[in-house]
Design a protein around this motif. Structure first.
Motif, PDB file in Angstrom:
ATOM      1  N   PRO A   9       0.810  -1.230   0.000  1.00  0.00           N
ATOM      2  CA  PRO A   9       0.000   0.000   0.000  1.00  0.00           C
ATOM      3  C   PRO A   9       0.839   1.275   0.000  1.00  0.00           C
ATOM      4  O   PRO A   9       0.466   2.269  -0.623  1.00  0.00           O
ATOM      5  CB  PRO A   9      -0.837  -0.096   1.282  1.00  0.00           C
ATOM      6  CG  PRO A   9      -0.795  -1.517   1.672  1.00  0.00           C
ATOM      7  CD  PRO A   9       0.493  -2.075   1.143  1.00  0.00           C
ATOM      8  N   LEU A 119      -8.310   3.564  -2.188  1.00  0.00           N
ATOM      9  CA  LEU A 119      -7.609   4.038  -0.994  1.00  0.00           C
ATOM     10  C   LEU A 119      -8.601   4.561   0.042  1.00  0.00           C
ATOM     11  O   LEU A 119      -8.473   4.283   1.230  1.00  0.00           O
ATOM     12  CB  LEU A 119      -6.599   5.123  -1.370  1.00  0.00           C
ATOM     13  CG  LEU A 119      -5.790   5.726  -0.238  1.00  0.00           C
ATOM     14  CD1 LEU A 119      -5.011   4.669   0.529  1.00  0.00           C
ATOM     15  CD2 LEU A 119      -4.835   6.772  -0.790  1.00  0.00           C
ATOM     16  N   GLY A 125      -3.169   1.308   4.742  1.00  0.00           N
ATOM     17  CA  GLY A 125      -2.336   0.153   5.072  1.00  0.00           C
ATOM     18  C   GLY A 125      -1.649   0.322   6.411  1.00  0.00           C
ATOM     19  O   GLY A 125      -1.881   1.287   7.141  1.00  0.00           O
TER      20      GLY A 125
END
Length: 135
Positions: A9, A119, A125
């Motif tokens: 990520p 996202l 992440g």
């Protein structure tokens, strides 16, 4: 490469941010050229819009890279990119000569917008500032 590694990520955020960061920095150092380009679209309050674009691109890039409030930044940048795409890459209204280039930019922006939505949905992440503990 293991795709569930925390670096994945982060790499995605870095790659997605590159276009916004370089564009925002370009607005800072190429202000008059950007004003002239925006004048071709007959927009009102061009200095205000350009300053807002610069802030969204630079600050949004910092937030995305750091992963700090990345979901909010991704949503803001999604709506910003939507507006820019419709205003500046409207290939359907371009001459035949520029239409193909504008369509490419339009499709590229759709891909970026898809990444921003992912996202916003999935978060930044594990390697992100301000991340809450899983416990």
């Amino acid at each position: 490469m293991i795709l569930d590694h925390p670096i994945v990520p982060l790499l995605g955020r870095l790659m997605m941010t590159y276009i916004f960061a370089t564009s925002g920095i370009g607005k800072i150092f190429g202000w008059s050229g950007n004003v002239a380009y925006m004048n071709t679209r007959h927009l009102p309050l061009i200095p205000v819009l350009l300053a807002a674009a610069m802030v969204i691109e630079v600050a949004g890039s910092v937030f995305l890279v750091a992963g700090y409030h990345a979901r909010v930044a991704a949503v803001v940048m999604f709506f910003y990119t939507t507006a820019v795409t419709l205003l500046f890459h409207n290939y359907w209204a371009s001459s035949e000569m520029v239409a193909a280039m504008q369509e490419t930019h339009f499709r590229k922006n759709l891909a970026i917008m898809g990444g921003l939505l992912m996202l916003a949905y999935g978060g930044p992440g594990k390697w992100a500032l301000g991340r809450r503990s899983d416990s």
